[in-house]
Motif scaffolding. Structure first.
Motif, PDB file in Angstrom:
ATOM      1  N   ALA A  90       1.744  -0.522 -38.014  1.00  0.00           N
ATOM      2  CA  ALA A  90       1.106  -0.109 -36.761  1.00  0.00           C
ATOM      3  C   ALA A  90       1.831  -0.812 -35.626  1.00  0.00           C
ATOM      4  O   ALA A  90       1.908  -2.036 -35.594  1.00  0.00           O
ATOM      5  N   VAL A  91       2.380  -0.029 -34.688  1.00  0.00           N
ATOM      6  CA  VAL A  91       3.216  -0.564 -33.614  1.00  0.00           C
ATOM      7  C   VAL A  91       2.424  -0.618 -32.317  1.00  0.00           C
ATOM      8  O   VAL A  91       1.755   0.349 -31.941  1.00  0.00           O
ATOM      9  N   SER A  92       2.509  -1.770 -31.634  1.00  0.00           N
ATOM     10  CA  SER A  92       1.950  -1.857 -30.280  1.00  0.00           C
ATOM     11  C   SER A  92       3.061  -2.282 -29.326  1.00  0.00           C
ATOM     12  O   SER A  92       3.845  -3.171 -29.641  1.00  0.00           O
ATOM     13  N   VAL A  93       3.121  -1.625 -28.179  1.00  0.00           N
ATOM     14  CA  VAL A  93       4.087  -1.956 -27.127  1.00  0.00           C
ATOM     15  C   VAL A  93       3.284  -2.246 -25.870  1.00  0.00           C
ATOM     16  O   VAL A  93       2.605  -1.364 -25.339  1.00  0.00           O
ATOM     17  N   THR A  94       3.327  -3.492 -25.417  1.00  0.00           N
ATOM     18  CA  THR A  94       2.510  -3.881 -24.267  1.00  0.00           C
ATOM     19  C   THR A  94       3.362  -4.555 -23.204  1.00  0.00           C
ATOM     20  O   THR A  94       4.367  -5.197 -23.500  1.00  0.00           O
ATOM     21  N   LYS A  95       2.925  -4.403 -21.960  1.00  0.00           N
ATOM     22  CA  LYS A  95       3.626  -5.000 -20.832  1.00  0.00           C
ATOM     23  C   LYS A  95       3.266  -6.477 -20.736  1.00  0.00           C
ATOM     24  O   LYS A  95       2.090  -6.852 -20.800  1.00  0.00           O
ATOM     25  N   PRO A 155       3.529  12.039 -33.813  1.00  0.00           N
ATOM     26  CA  PRO A 155       3.395  13.372 -34.411  1.00  0.00           C
ATOM     27  C   PRO A 155       2.180  13.396 -35.329  1.00  0.00           C
ATOM     28  O   PRO A 155       1.860  12.391 -35.972  1.00  0.00           O
ATOM     29  N   PRO A 156       1.451  14.505 -35.406  1.00  0.00           N
ATOM     30  CA  PRO A 156       0.216  14.572 -36.195  1.00  0.00           C
ATOM     31  C   PRO A 156       0.428  14.118 -37.640  1.00  0.00           C
ATOM     32  O   PRO A 156       1.345  14.587 -38.323  1.00  0.00           O
ATOM     33  N   GLY A 157      -0.413  13.188 -38.085  1.00  0.00           N
ATOM     34  CA  GLY A 157      -0.367  12.751 -39.473  1.00  0.00           C
ATOM     35  C   GLY A 157       0.770  11.817 -39.820  1.00  0.00           C
ATOM     36  O   GLY A 157       0.945  11.461 -40.988  1.00  0.00           O
ATOM     37  N   GLU A 158       1.550  11.398 -38.819  1.00  0.00           N
ATOM     38  CA  GLU A 158       2.715  10.558 -39.106  1.00  0.00           C
ATOM     39  C   GLU A 158       2.537   9.161 -38.506  1.00  0.00           C
ATOM     40  O   GLU A 158       1.704   8.941 -37.630  1.00  0.00           O
ATOM     41  N   THR A 159       3.337   8.240 -39.003  1.00  0.00           N
ATOM     42  CA  THR A 159       3.268   6.849 -38.588  1.00  0.00           C
ATOM     43  C   THR A 159       4.559   6.460 -37.884  1.00  0.00           C
ATOM     44  O   THR A 159       5.648   6.768 -38.368  1.00  0.00           O
ATOM     45  N   ILE A 160       4.437   5.767 -36.769  1.00  0.00           N
ATOM     46  CA  ILE A 160       5.602   5.363 -35.980  1.00  0.00           C
ATOM     47  C   ILE A 160       6.126   4.017 -36.456  1.00  0.00           C
ATOM     48  O   ILE A 160       5.373   3.125 -36.838  1.00  0.00           O
ATOM     49  N   SER A 161       7.447   3.862 -36.433  1.00  0.00           N
ATOM     50  CA  SER A 161       8.092   2.596 -36.788  1.00  0.00           C
ATOM     51  C   SER A 161       9.432   2.515 -36.076  1.00  0.00           C
ATOM     52  O   SER A 161       9.896   3.488 -35.472  1.00  0.00           O
TER      53      SER A 161
END
Length: 636
Positions: free
Chosen positions: A304-309, A321-327
């Protein structure tokens, strides 16, 4: 011992004595394919992403040609092309150079793990920077001022890696390196990140199983301070220095069950936990300008990716994208663009670009095979079951299409590598091939797996061949209790440490599994621990404490080594091995095959002379899975 391969496999033929067909009194029955093996492997494997200096192109790696090579593509999805053309050794991209069009990549020879760094020039010529075939070298990043890049190698001594910086002269083929940190040969450090001003270096040193010390070295004064040590017993993994260089961000389970993100103030030598993520943090890094921090968390086996300022904590929500996981999220140098991958069990990781100002993403390089209807593929289900001692064991269950009480499926307990690895979701062509032929798969995360807390991670210490194995047996019994599984047709398969578990299962619980597939697994712990590559010396003590010291605990190690109990193996066995494996050497597989056959056992043996610990050539992968499927068809 764990490998990051996708269970690929170049096979030897029966004519050269390395592979042999299983003899059986039963007539072999081929299970029909729902989806063809070749079609499943037209899903590509993509990885790595690096923006060019102008942000117009992205560098990445793909096995589209059948061997991993380096590719680039425009951020608008055009001008895609292959930059290297290896037919044999896999090539992996590292980065564009920051101020010109040169490219840095790495490769070894046929899986021998002695990786070299190469520079690819715009005219197509290449330079091997490492040179010496016995040296292993790794890229450690570019300096923030773009004048150097850092690399570590064991040229001075095979046991330890020193840190060098290579001077970058634009568009010249003459490059020079100077050493900036000389390692301790008696008790080597592992090299971590370098601060942006080039003055600080993070180092770790193993002090026991699951415990290490974290240091910060001043490269100018040569002074070293302890950032996390024995008073914080646990794993400490340095990630990055703050943009100003006044803090070191690292991961640690020293104060709790999970790997927290911690920042260490170099001046005050104080620590502060950053965020409350509830699960293991996998990685953390800053964007080049320091505006954003990217944190990846192991959320029950899924990244699970978080990008914060930085400063206000405002999040960038990437369009998943629906049903997919980001990396694999990275920023361009000016931070206007981001690249990331997205994938799932039924969709291989594809490369995307995200324009922050427009709030739009674009698919750049699809890894999928458009000829395949994804409804014919199978998604995993996260499950858990109680082990015999009450411990909860997690895993991922794949149910083949059409399986039910009136059509019970044969099944496989799949064991990941390690010790300390983890099975999770994601596109696996070999799995989908077996699922398409009607086999169920339970990818078990037995005790000792990572991602479920420190107590669970250490629950296998000194217990190999016993409780972790019993978890796999209990996984079989869990499967046998499902009304859509045939309890008499359950096998076990695994790679590396998982391959050891296969051999252990057949030797120490010989009546439990109908058949086993061992992919480069350990058969003799004494030999494996005595023959580790010299560059593993920095964490030898960890393995000795985790598994056993061959000098002091030989009897114990022989007791848990399947080779010394091969006479108990009576169920059909398949063994797969890479000829250049330096982690689990070929002798491990040779000996178990010979011992089982000497006792009248049935063994199919497949050797790939041009692979190491993790197979990377598509042709070998196809052959491997075809042979595995044939073995399972015959024996399950």
């Amino acid at each position: 011992m764990a490998s990051s391969c996708r269970d690929h496999a170049k096979g030897a033929s029966p004519e050269n004595g390395q592979a042999s067909k299983v003899s059986s009194a039963r007539q072999k029955k081929e299970r029909p394919e729902r989806v063809g093996l070749e079609a499943l492997h037209k899903f590509k494997s993509l990885g790595g992403a690096s923006f060019s200096r102008d942000g117009e192109r992205i560098l990445y790696t793909s096995n589209e040609s059948g061997v991993y090579n380096v590719y680039e593509i425009g951020v608008r999805g055009d001008n895609g092309r292959r930059l290297t053309d290896s037919k044999t050794d896999s090539i992996f991209s590292q980065s564009y150079f920051p101020a010109d069009d040169r490219i840095l990549y790495r490769k070894d020879r046929e899986g021998n793990e002695k990786t070299h760094l190469y520079v690819l020039h715009p005219d197509g010529s290449t330079v091997d920077l490492t040179g010496d075939p016995e040296v292993k070298e790794s890229f450690e990043g570019f300096s923030h001022d773009d004048r150097f890049f850092y690399a570590s190698n064991n040229r001075r001594d095979p046991r330890a890696f020193d840190l060098y910086k290579w001077k970058i002269e634009p568009e010249t083929k003459d490059m020079s390196a100077e050493i900036v940190f000389e390692n301790d040969l008696d008790s080597p450090f592992s090299i971590g990140p370098i601060s942006r001003d080039g003055k600080k270096l993070a180092l770790t040193r193993v002090v026991g199983n699951g415990s290490n010390e974290l240091y910060v070295r001043d490269l100018e004064s040569e002074e070293t301070i302890l950032a996390a040590g024995a008073d914080l017993k646990g794993r400490h993994s340095p990630q990055t220095f703050s943009p100003r260089g006044d803090m070191l961000y690292y991961l640690s389970d020293g104060r709790g069950e999970f790997m927290d993100l911690v920042r260490f103030d170099l001046a005050g030598e104080t620590r502060e936990t950053v965020g409350d993520f509830k699960w293991d943090v996998i990685s953390a890094d800053f964007s080049r300008l320091g505006t954003f921090i990217i944190v990846v968390v192991n959320l029950d086996g899924r990244p699970a990716v978080s990008v914060t300022k930085v400063g206000n904590g405002q999040s960038i929500i990437l369009p998943e994208p629906p049903g997919e996981t980001i990396s694999g999220v990275v920023f361009s140098r000016d931070e206007d663009l981001m690249a990331f991958y997205a994938g799932s069990d039924v969709s291989a990781r594809s490369l995307y670009a995200y324009d922050r100002s427009a709030g739009e993403s674009r698919l750049l390089a699809s890894a999928d095979n458009p000829e395949i209807d994804k409804s014919s593929l199978v998604e995993s289900e996260r499950i858990s079951f109680a082990a015999r001692d009450g411990l909860t064991i997690p895993g991922f269950l794949y149910r083949p299409i059409g399986a039910g009480p009136d059509n019970r499926a044969p099944a496989i307990v799949y064991v990941h590598g390690g010790p300390g690895g983890q099975s999770g979701p994601g596109y696996k062509p070999g799995f989908q091939y077996l699922l398409g032929k009607g086999y169920a798969i339970l990818a078990v995360n037995n005790r000792g797996s990572s991602g479920y807390g420190k107590t669970f991670y250490h629950a296998d210490d000194g217990r190999h061949g016993r409780e972790p194995l019993y978890d796999c047996v209990d996984a079989r019994r869990y499967l046998a209790g499902l009304d859509w599984i045939d309890p008499d047709r359950i096998g076990i398969m695994g790679r590396s440490y998982g391959g050891y578990m296969v051999l252990a299962a057949l030797a120490f619980t010989p009546e439990e599994f109908a058949a086993g597939v061992d992919v480069f697994g350990v058969s003799n712990w004494v030999r494996t621990l005595e023959n580790m590559p010299p560059y593993w010396s920095s964490f030898k003590s960890h393995l000795f404490e985790e598994i056993g010291d061959p000098a002091a605990e030989r009897e114990k190690l022989e007791a848990i080594s399947p080779l010394f109990h091969a006479d108990k193996i009576s169920r059909p066995l398949m063994v797969v091995q890479g000829g250049n494996d330096v982690r689990v050497i070929k002798k491990e597989s040779d000996d178990i095959v010979e011992a089982v056959r000497a006792n009248g056992g049935v063994v199919k043996y497949l050797v790939f002379d041009d692979e190491g610990h993790g197979f990377k050539k598509t042709a070998n992968e196809l052959e491997c899975w075809r042979e595995i499927a044939g073995f399972l068809d015959e024996n399950l």
